[in-house]
Write a protein that holds these residues in place. Structure first.
Motif, PDB file in Angstrom:
ATOM      1  N   LEU A 140      39.824 -42.276 -95.667  1.00 17.60           N
ATOM      2  CA  LEU A 140      41.538 -42.203 -95.568  1.00 17.60           C
ATOM      3  C   LEU A 140      42.131 -42.702 -94.056  1.00 17.60           C
ATOM      4  N   GLY A 141      41.573 -42.337 -93.136  1.00 19.07           N
ATOM      5  CA  GLY A 141      42.149 -42.587 -91.716  1.00 19.07           C
ATOM      6  C   GLY A 141      42.317 -41.442 -90.877  1.00 19.07           C
ATOM      7  N   VAL A 142      42.820 -40.735 -91.548  1.00 20.33           N
ATOM      8  CA  VAL A 142      43.330 -38.812 -91.087  1.00 20.33           C
ATOM      9  C   VAL A 142      42.496 -38.467 -90.271  1.00 20.33           C
ATOM     10  N   PRO A 143      43.005 -37.111 -89.386  1.00 19.39           N
ATOM     11  CA  PRO A 143      42.348 -35.995 -89.439  1.00 19.39           C
ATOM     12  C   PRO A 143      41.469 -34.913 -90.925  1.00 19.39           C
ATOM     13  N   LEU A 144      40.387 -34.664 -89.331  1.00 19.24           N
ATOM     14  CA  LEU A 144      39.621 -33.395 -90.033  1.00 19.24           C
ATOM     15  C   LEU A 144      40.170 -32.383 -89.677  1.00 19.24           C
ATOM     16  N   VAL A 145      40.114 -31.591 -90.750  1.00 21.72           N
ATOM     17  CA  VAL A 145      40.669 -29.976 -90.073  1.00 21.72           C
ATOM     18  C   VAL A 145      39.698 -28.957 -90.466  1.00 21.72           C
ATOM     19  N   PHE A 146      38.667 -27.959 -89.809  1.00 19.46           N
ATOM     20  CA  PHE A 146      37.980 -27.273 -90.915  1.00 19.46           C
ATOM     21  C   PHE A 146      38.830 -25.837 -90.457  1.00 19.46           C
ATOM     22  N   ALA A 147      38.492 -25.036 -90.848  1.00 20.45           N
ATOM     23  CA  ALA A 147      38.568 -23.698 -91.371  1.00 20.45           C
ATOM     24  C   ALA A 147      37.420 -23.013 -90.844  1.00 20.45           C
ATOM     25  N   ARG A 148      37.786 -22.694 -89.355  1.00 24.23           N
ATOM     26  CA  ARG A 148      36.062 -21.866 -89.474  1.00 24.23           C
ATOM     27  C   ARG A 148      35.886 -20.189 -89.271  1.00 24.23           C
ATOM     28  N   ARG A 149      34.596 -20.063 -89.567  1.00 24.97           N
ATOM     29  CA  ARG A 149      34.263 -18.611 -90.123  1.00 24.97           C
ATOM     30  C   ARG A 149      33.641 -17.726 -89.626  1.00 24.97           C
TER      31      ARG A 149
ATOM     32  N   ASP B 122      36.032 -13.590 -92.595  1.00 30.63           N
ATOM     33  CA  ASP B 122      37.180 -14.635 -92.330  1.00 30.63           C
ATOM     34  C   ASP B 122      36.689 -16.018 -91.449  1.00 30.63           C
ATOM     35  N   ILE B 123      37.678 -16.042 -92.653  1.00 28.27           N
ATOM     36  CA  ILE B 123      38.623 -17.791 -91.822  1.00 28.27           C
ATOM     37  C   ILE B 123      39.270 -17.950 -91.431  1.00 28.27           C
ATOM     38  N   MET B 124      39.617 -19.132 -90.630  1.00 29.99           N
ATOM     39  CA  MET B 124      40.755 -19.115 -89.916  1.00 29.99           C
ATOM     40  C   MET B 124      41.134 -20.422 -89.352  1.00 29.99           C
ATOM     41  N   VAL B 125      42.629 -21.278 -89.189  1.00 33.29           N
ATOM     42  CA  VAL B 125      42.616 -22.246 -89.125  1.00 33.29           C
ATOM     43  C   VAL B 125      44.432 -22.011 -87.916  1.00 33.29           C
ATOM     44  N   SER B 126      44.188 -22.600 -87.006  1.00 34.03           N
ATOM     45  CA  SER B 126      44.544 -22.240 -85.592  1.00 34.03           C
ATOM     46  C   SER B 126      46.218 -22.969 -85.933  1.00 34.03           C
ATOM     47  N   LYS B 127      47.805 -22.608 -85.911  1.00 33.26           N
ATOM     48  CA  LYS B 127      48.504 -22.655 -86.678  1.00 33.26           C
ATOM     49  C   LYS B 127      49.090 -24.248 -85.994  1.00 33.26           C
ATOM     50  N   GLN B 128      48.641 -25.114 -84.785  1.00 36.71           N
ATOM     51  CA  GLN B 128      48.850 -25.627 -84.630  1.00 36.71           C
ATOM     52  C   GLN B 128      47.961 -27.438 -85.201  1.00 36.71           C
TER      53      GLN B 128
ATOM     54  N   ASP C 146      47.175 -17.354 -82.442  1.00 37.63           N
ATOM     55  CA  ASP C 146      48.026 -17.688 -83.120  1.00 37.63           C
ATOM     56  C   ASP C 146      47.573 -18.440 -84.159  1.00 37.63           C
ATOM     57  N   ALA C 147      46.386 -17.443 -85.174  1.00 39.22           N
ATOM     58  CA  ALA C 147      45.924 -19.091 -86.203  1.00 39.22           C
ATOM     59  C   ALA C 147      46.392 -18.303 -87.704  1.00 39.22           C
ATOM     60  N   TYR C 148      45.800 -18.889 -88.491  1.00 40.68           N
ATOM     61  CA  TYR C 148      46.149 -18.042 -90.211  1.00 40.68           C
ATOM     62  C   TYR C 148      45.008 -18.305 -89.685  1.00 40.68           C
ATOM     63  N   THR C 149      44.897 -16.323 -90.628  1.00 45.90           N
ATOM     64  CA  THR C 149      43.450 -16.123 -91.188  1.00 45.90           C
ATOM     65  C   THR C 149      43.732 -15.102 -92.841  1.00 45.90           C
ATOM     66  N   GLU C 150      42.619 -15.714 -92.950  1.00 47.28           N
ATOM     67  CA  GLU C 150      42.457 -14.709 -94.860  1.00 47.28           C
ATOM     68  C   GLU C 150      40.786 -14.344 -94.868  1.00 47.28           C
ATOM     69  N   ARG C 151      40.557 -13.000 -95.091  1.00 49.03           N
ATOM     70  CA  ARG C 151      39.468 -12.890 -95.851  1.00 49.03           C
ATOM     71  C   ARG C 151      38.642 -13.229 -96.901  1.00 49.03           C
ATOM     72  N   VAL C 152      37.279 -13.444 -96.948  1.00 50.58           N
ATOM     73  CA  VAL C 152      37.564 -14.764 -97.743  1.00 50.58           C
ATOM     74  C   VAL C 152      35.638 -14.167 -98.153  1.00 50.58           C
ATOM     75  N   PRO C 153      35.057 -13.909 -99.855  1.00 43.16           N
ATOM     76  CA  PRO C 153      34.077 -13.396 -99.813  1.00 43.16           C
ATOM     77  C   PRO C 153      33.574 -15.072-100.328  1.00 43.16           C
ATOM     78  N   SER C 154      31.832 -14.871-100.226  1.00 43.47           N
ATOM     79  CA  SER C 154      30.977 -15.667-100.167  1.00 43.47           C
ATOM     80  C   SER C 154      30.750 -15.926-101.020  1.00 43.47           C
ATOM     81  N   PHE C 155      30.492 -16.351-101.884  1.00 43.49           N
ATOM     82  CA  PHE C 155      29.629 -16.409-103.307  1.00 43.49           C
ATOM     83  C   PHE C 155      27.774 -16.116-102.658  1.00 43.49           C
TER      84      PHE C 155
END
Length: 189
Positions: free
Chosen positions: A72-81, A106-112, A90-99
Protein backbone atom coordinates in the motif's frame (compact mmCIF):
# COMPACT_ATOMS: atom_id res chain seq x y z
CA UNK A 1 -6.06 -18.11 -0.99
CA UNK A 2 -5.73 -21.68 -2.08
CA UNK A 3 -1.93 -21.65 -1.61
CA UNK A 4 -2.36 -20.64 2.02
CA UNK A 5 -4.92 -23.40 2.62
CA UNK A 6 -2.58 -26.03 1.18
CA UNK A 7 0.33 -24.74 3.29
CA UNK A 8 -1.82 -24.78 6.43
CA UNK A 9 -2.80 -28.40 5.76
CA UNK A 10 0.81 -29.42 5.09
CA UNK A 11 2.65 -27.42 7.76
CA UNK A 12 0.27 -26.80 10.66
CA UNK A 13 -0.85 -29.03 13.47
CA UNK A 14 -4.02 -29.19 15.52
CA UNK A 15 -3.23 -29.02 19.24
CA UNK A 16 -6.84 -29.14 20.43
CA UNK A 17 -10.31 -28.47 19.09
CA UNK A 18 -9.61 -24.75 19.67
CA UNK A 19 -5.88 -24.36 18.93
CA UNK A 20 -4.04 -24.59 15.61
CA UNK A 21 -0.24 -24.37 15.63
CA UNK A 22 1.03 -22.45 12.61
CA UNK A 23 4.60 -21.88 13.78
CA UNK A 24 6.06 -23.03 10.46
CA UNK A 25 4.07 -20.41 8.50
CA UNK A 26 3.34 -17.26 10.46
CA UNK A 27 3.93 -17.53 14.21
CA UNK A 28 7.60 -18.49 14.50
CA UNK A 29 9.01 -19.06 11.05
CA UNK A 30 7.85 -16.80 8.23
CA UNK A 31 7.85 -17.57 4.51
CA UNK A 32 8.60 -14.18 2.88
CA UNK A 33 7.11 -15.08 -0.52
CA UNK A 34 3.87 -16.36 1.00
CA UNK A 35 3.73 -13.36 3.33
CA UNK A 36 4.09 -10.95 0.41
CA UNK A 37 1.25 -12.77 -1.38
CA UNK A 38 -0.89 -12.22 1.72
CA UNK A 39 0.03 -8.53 1.75
CA UNK A 40 -0.86 -8.19 -1.92
CA UNK A 41 -4.23 -9.85 -1.33
CA UNK A 42 -5.06 -7.60 1.63
CA UNK A 43 -3.95 -4.52 -0.33
CA UNK A 44 -6.19 -5.57 -3.25
CA UNK A 45 -9.21 -6.10 -0.98
CA UNK A 46 -8.82 -2.69 0.68
CA UNK A 47 -7.43 -0.75 -2.32
CA UNK A 48 -10.28 1.77 -2.46
CA UNK A 49 -10.13 2.76 1.22
CA UNK A 50 -7.48 5.55 1.10
CA UNK A 51 -5.54 3.92 3.93
CA UNK A 52 -2.92 6.06 5.65
CA UNK A 53 -1.56 3.43 8.07
CA UNK A 54 -1.59 -0.30 8.68
CA UNK A 55 -1.74 -1.37 12.32
CA UNK A 56 -1.28 -4.68 14.13
CA UNK A 57 -0.41 -6.16 17.52
CA UNK A 58 3.09 -7.51 18.08
CA UNK A 59 4.39 -9.98 17.27
CA UNK A 60 2.75 -12.55 15.00
CA UNK A 61 0.72 -9.97 13.08
CA UNK A 62 3.78 -7.98 12.05
CA UNK A 63 4.90 -9.94 8.94
CA UNK A 64 1.50 -9.86 7.17
CA UNK A 65 0.92 -6.26 8.29
CA UNK A 66 4.37 -5.24 7.03
CA UNK A 67 3.75 -6.87 3.64
CA UNK A 68 0.38 -5.11 3.38
CA UNK A 69 1.82 -1.73 4.37
CA UNK A 70 4.65 -2.19 1.87
CA UNK A 71 2.25 -2.92 -1.00
CA UNK A 72 0.00 0.00 0.00
CA UNK A 73 3.00 2.32 0.43
CA UNK A 74 2.00 3.44 3.94
CA UNK A 75 3.62 3.19 7.40
CA UNK A 76 3.10 0.20 9.67
CA UNK A 77 2.34 0.80 13.35
CA UNK A 78 2.29 -2.04 15.83
CA UNK A 79 0.88 -2.10 19.32
CA UNK A 80 3.59 -3.09 21.76
CA UNK A 81 2.93 -5.75 24.37
CA UNK A 82 5.82 -4.81 26.64
CA UNK A 83 6.71 -1.45 28.02
CA UNK A 84 10.32 -0.46 27.35
CA UNK A 85 12.52 2.14 29.00
CA UNK A 86 12.09 4.42 26.00
CA UNK A 87 8.35 3.84 25.57
CA UNK A 88 6.20 6.92 25.12
CA UNK A 89 4.57 7.63 28.51
CA UNK A 90 1.72 9.32 26.62
CA UNK A 91 0.37 6.25 24.85
CA UNK A 92 -3.01 4.68 24.27
CA UNK A 93 -3.15 1.55 26.42
CA UNK A 94 -5.60 -1.31 26.67
CA UNK A 95 -5.53 -4.50 28.75
CA UNK A 96 -6.25 -7.61 26.65
CA UNK A 97 -6.35 -11.35 27.28
CA UNK A 98 -4.41 -13.59 24.89
CA UNK A 99 -6.21 -16.77 23.82
CA UNK A 100 -3.05 -18.72 22.94
CA UNK A 101 -0.77 -17.26 25.61
CA UNK A 102 -3.33 -17.79 28.37
CA UNK A 103 -2.58 -14.47 30.06
CA UNK A 104 -3.57 -10.83 30.14
CA UNK A 105 -1.21 -8.17 28.79
CA UNK A 106 -1.29 -4.48 28.11
CA UNK A 107 -0.99 -3.29 24.53
CA UNK A 108 0.07 0.26 23.80
CA UNK A 109 0.39 2.61 20.84
CA UNK A 110 2.16 5.96 21.03
CA UNK A 111 -0.20 8.85 20.44
CA UNK A 112 2.23 10.34 17.93
CA UNK A 113 1.71 7.41 15.54
CA UNK A 114 -2.10 7.26 15.54
CA UNK A 115 -4.14 10.41 15.00
CA UNK A 116 -7.63 11.49 14.01
CA UNK A 117 -6.39 12.13 10.46
CA UNK A 118 -5.59 8.44 9.95
CA UNK A 119 -7.58 5.86 8.01
CA UNK A 120 -6.32 2.63 9.50
CA UNK A 121 -6.29 -0.94 8.22
CA UNK A 122 -5.85 -3.49 11.02
CA UNK A 123 -4.05 -6.67 9.91
CA UNK A 124 -3.66 -9.69 12.20
CA UNK A 125 -2.57 -13.30 11.97
CA UNK A 126 -5.46 -15.16 13.58
CA UNK A 127 -8.82 -14.21 15.03
CA UNK A 128 -10.31 -16.63 17.54
CA UNK A 129 -12.27 -14.96 20.33
CA UNK A 130 -11.26 -11.48 19.20
CA UNK A 131 -10.02 -10.16 22.55
CA UNK A 132 -6.78 -8.63 21.22
CA UNK A 133 -8.62 -7.25 18.20
CA UNK A 134 -11.24 -5.57 20.41
CA UNK A 135 -8.47 -4.05 22.53
CA UNK A 136 -6.68 -2.55 19.54
CA UNK A 137 -9.98 -1.35 18.07
CA UNK A 138 -10.66 0.52 21.33
CA UNK A 139 -7.26 2.20 21.00
CA UNK A 140 -8.02 3.16 17.39
CA UNK A 141 -11.39 4.60 18.42
CA UNK A 142 -9.87 6.61 21.30
CA UNK A 143 -7.30 8.08 18.90
CA UNK A 144 -10.05 9.39 16.64
CA UNK A 145 -8.62 7.48 13.67
CA UNK A 146 -11.03 5.71 11.35
CA UNK A 147 -10.83 1.92 11.20
CA UNK A 148 -11.53 0.87 7.60
CA UNK A 149 -11.43 -2.84 8.36
CA UNK A 150 -9.64 -5.88 9.69
CA UNK A 151 -7.70 -8.20 7.42
CA UNK A 152 -6.91 -11.48 9.11
CA UNK A 153 -4.80 -14.33 7.76
CA UNK A 154 -6.89 -17.04 9.46
CA UNK A 155 -10.33 -16.70 10.96
CA UNK A 156 -11.41 -19.56 13.19
CA UNK A 157 -15.09 -19.07 12.37
CA UNK A 158 -16.20 -21.62 14.96
CA UNK A 159 -15.10 -19.10 17.59
CA UNK A 160 -16.94 -15.80 18.10
CA UNK A 161 -14.26 -13.18 17.32
CA UNK A 162 -14.94 -12.45 13.66
CA UNK A 163 -18.70 -12.73 14.05
CA UNK A 164 -18.87 -10.28 16.98
CA UNK A 165 -16.75 -7.72 15.12
CA UNK A 166 -18.98 -7.99 12.05
CA UNK A 167 -22.02 -7.49 14.30
CA UNK A 168 -20.41 -4.19 15.40
CA UNK A 169 -20.27 -3.12 11.75
CA UNK A 170 -16.55 -3.78 11.29
CA UNK A 171 -15.47 -5.14 7.91
CA UNK A 172 -13.56 -8.39 8.53
CA UNK A 173 -11.68 -9.93 5.59
CA UNK A 174 -10.08 -13.32 6.29
CA UNK A 175 -7.76 -14.94 3.76
CA UNK A 176 -8.97 -18.35 4.95
CA UNK A 177 -11.75 -19.41 7.29
CA UNK A 178 -11.46 -22.54 9.37
CA UNK A 179 -14.82 -23.96 10.40
CA UNK A 180 -13.56 -26.76 12.65
CA UNK A 181 -10.54 -28.40 14.25
CA UNK A 182 -12.57 -31.31 15.63
CA UNK A 183 -10.93 -34.75 15.73
CA UNK A 184 -7.57 -33.19 14.84
CA UNK A 185 -8.77 -32.30 11.33
CA UNK A 186 -8.60 -28.84 9.77
CA UNK A 187 -11.84 -28.03 7.94
CA UNK A 188 -12.13 -24.90 5.81
CA UNK A 189 -15.32 -23.04 4.93
Amino acid sequence: METLKQRILAESSVLSRDVLRMDALINHQVDPALTMEMGQEFAKRFAEENITKVITVESSGIPAAFATAYVLGVPLVFARRKKTLIADPDAYTERVPSFTKGMVTDIMVSKQFLTEEDRVLFIDDIIANGDAARGLIKIIQRSGAELVGLGVVVEKSFQAGGRTLREQGIRVEPLVRISSLDNGEIKFE
